[in-house]
Every structure is written in structure tokens, then in C-alpha cells.
Design an enzyme around this catalytic site. Sequence first.
Site, PDB file in Angstrom:
ATOM      1  N   ASP A   1       0.839  -1.196   0.000  1.00  0.00           N
ATOM      2  CA  ASP A   1       0.000   0.000   0.000  1.00  0.00           C
ATOM      3  C   ASP A   1       0.876   1.249   0.000  1.00  0.00           C
ATOM      4  OD1 ASP A   1      -2.260  -1.488  -0.173  1.00  0.00           O
ATOM      5  OD2 ASP A   1      -3.079  -0.940   1.781  1.00  0.00           O
TER       6      ASP A   1
ATOM      7  N   HIS B   1     -10.143  -6.192   8.693  1.00  0.00           N
ATOM      8  CA  HIS B   1      -9.599  -7.214   7.783  1.00  0.00           C
ATOM      9  C   HIS B   1      -9.412  -8.551   8.486  1.00  0.00           C
ATOM     10  CE1 HIS B   1      -8.985  -4.125   4.797  1.00  0.00           C
ATOM     11  NE2 HIS B   1      -8.233  -3.423   5.626  1.00  0.00           N
TER      12      HIS B   1
END
Length: 436
Positions: free
Chosen positions: A177, A305
Amino acid sequence: MKIFDLFLSFSIFFLSPFVSQAYNHDSNYTRPPPRADFIVSHGHPNFYPQQVHVSLAGKDHMRVTYITDDMNVASMVEYGKSPKKYDRKTIGESTSYRSFFYSSGKIHHVKIGPLQPSTTYYYRCGGHGKEFSFRTPPSTFPVEFAVAGDLGQTEWTVKTLDQITKRDFDVFLLPGDLSYADNHQPLWDSFGRLLENLASTRPWMVTEGNHEIESARIIEEHISFKAYNARWLMPHAESLSHSNLYYSFDAASVHIVMIGSYTQYDSHSEQYRWLREDLRKIDRKRTPWLVAVMHTPWYSTNKAHEGEGEKMRKAMEGLLYRAQADVVFAGHIHTYERFRSVYNHKADPCGPMHITIGDGGNREGLAYTFHNPRSPLSAFRESSFGHGRLRVIDKKRAHWSWHRNNDNFSVIADEVWFESTSSSAHCILNRFRNEL
């Protein structure tokens, strides 16, 4: 690209999710509100190199990457050991890509070397622009890694990078990311400019995260990493990997495997076979430390998540355990959490220490909801922005510290000394038994 820069500034101002909540689960520290997005424009002629960063590219070599809006600029790096005195020149390669109405600049990759360890080199890209310099990592201990995941490009990102620059390091590890471009290609350009002052001076080694995916459908055959692969060429060929999404490299006597969370990883996959062979070749007497970096955590007590890394853990954890990995870094969850040595969800002194460090400064804010009571496997957890430092002292000892961003200075909120599993007689015997 300037038109896109204007559009980018407009869209980011009105569309970015500024509202997030910071929460420190295990102390009384209260995080100030998140910062605004930080967009960096070019502001130089089209032939000026921009978005310069360096990465390790095999033994005694570095790769210099830069971008020019002028497609006629040469893929060339001049370099030497003294300022403005370039006694060596290397010609590299270039690429570019299109995405809808966006056309990238010319992306140059130039592999230079052989280089001497612990040495500062001065260099110029494409025959134009300013002079840069980088220092190569040492060939022996000690060696220090700066670690930060889920960076993005907000004012918190700027703060994280500023804190990192205040203390020297040898190699930067980024567990996925990067730009948070999410198909909005000009954000990749802004991100590259934001990092340049730091990424042009020390090697940056990165792996992909979910925000590098450029497809709407998260299905293997539809996944694309076009921008990431074009801009961030890592030493996959040098480490005998057929994919830029997973590779390995050495720094001093530390072997680092960068594992892909968003490509196939089951026991029949190419990545699995590559990792198995890469780990088999490690001589732990010459390379006493083994570090793994990936995006999706295998262990977490945060509700964000939840369980996403479990399938990958079941497929690959045994490989790292049998190879006696010492540390596993991950991002994805926007928090910091350090686990004790663990294997198969149980405390194990021969298992690696798992660390989630997805708190670099991303625009989505922090993941502040943890499960309670806390698992005894979790040694420390806190939802704040920051970065980490892994300093390997010698073949046996290493020190890990996590530095919380706190306005104009960083605070060491968590730290631990630990020893390599390859130096433990118990773990050496355990590995021998596993190989029988």
C-alpha cells in the site's frame, strides 16, 4: 500531466475521506485528528528527472529509477564517489503505460555497479537536473532497517517521513500500500515526488498491497498491477523470481523475502515453489538472520480485515517456520501490533515475531477496534501513526523499536531485544528434527 495535477488537487480536496478516528487501546494517549492529503506537483521543465528512487538490484548493484515527462530523455545514470565528478556511466531501460485517459511519463530503470559497501555515491539522471546521492548498505553488521507500511500521501505521511529522516538507516522496507492511487494515476506521480528526498538517498524495497490492484474485481485472473510494476521494479529477476510481486535480497548478513499477498500462494503455485527454493539456499551460518515482508497479516487481534491472511498462513507458514524466520512484517491493518514468537496460533520460541505496521499515514485513518480480552500472544498494540526500526547488531542480537508520531517528535512506544533463531540450540535441534 499538468492538467491531471490540477484535476488531482480538485478531486482530492473534495473527495478524500478526511474523517477518521485515532484510538490508543492500551494507554491513555489520544491521537490528534488526521491531517489533510498532501499533493506534490512537479514544477520543473519536462526534461527534468523526477520521482527518483533507488533500490537494491542484486549483489553490489543498485537500481536508479526516475521519470521524465519528456520521452526523449536518455535512460542513463552518471555517478561517482565525489560531488559533480562522474567517472562512470550506465545506460538502462525504460517503459511507460496508459490507463484510460492517463499516459505516464517515460519511466527509466538503470542498474548501476558494482558498488562498494557503506559508500556514498553521487549521481545524475538522464544528463539533466540536480545531483543526487545515496549510500550503499554495509556488508557486515550492524545494519538498520526503517519499516513503515500503508504510507499514502497525507500530512501524517509527511510527518512519518520527517521522523524517519531524523535518524539514519540503511534500507527502507515497505510492506505494501504505497501511493493509495486506487486507479487515479496522477496520485502515483505525486507520491513519487513526495518520497524523492528520502527514497533517492537509501534503497527502498517494497511489496504490493491491495491498493496497488488496478482492477475492480478481486479475482486472480483479473488482477492488474500495471502502475506498480512499471514504477517500482524490484530485484525479482536477480532472485530468480518470475514476478515483480515477490522476490528476495540480502543486506549485510540478513536475508529478506518479500512475499506477494495478492498473487497465488498455495502449494501448487509458482510463488510457493520459488519461496521454497529460495529458503533452501540460505546458509544460516553465513546469513544468520531471515526476515519476511508481506502485506496481509497472518496474526492480528484487530477487527479490521479479520481473517484475510489465514489461507495464506496455512499455505506458507510452514515454509518460514522450517527455515527459522526471525521476523515477519505486514501492513494492511492500520495499526501497530507486535506478537510474541508464534507458530500455528501457538506460542513457540522457534517461531518468528509477527509485527503489523500498517500505520504509515494513509488517508483511510486508523483501525482502532481490537478484540478483548487481548490474546496472550499479542505483546503490544496501539492504533497510532508511526514507523519502526530493526537494528541487527550482530549474528545473534537485534533490537526492534516502534516510533509513534507525536507532533514534532517521535516517541519510542514499544521496543524489544531478541535473538536470532539460528543462534538457539533448541531451535537448531527443532529444525533438524523437522528435516528428518
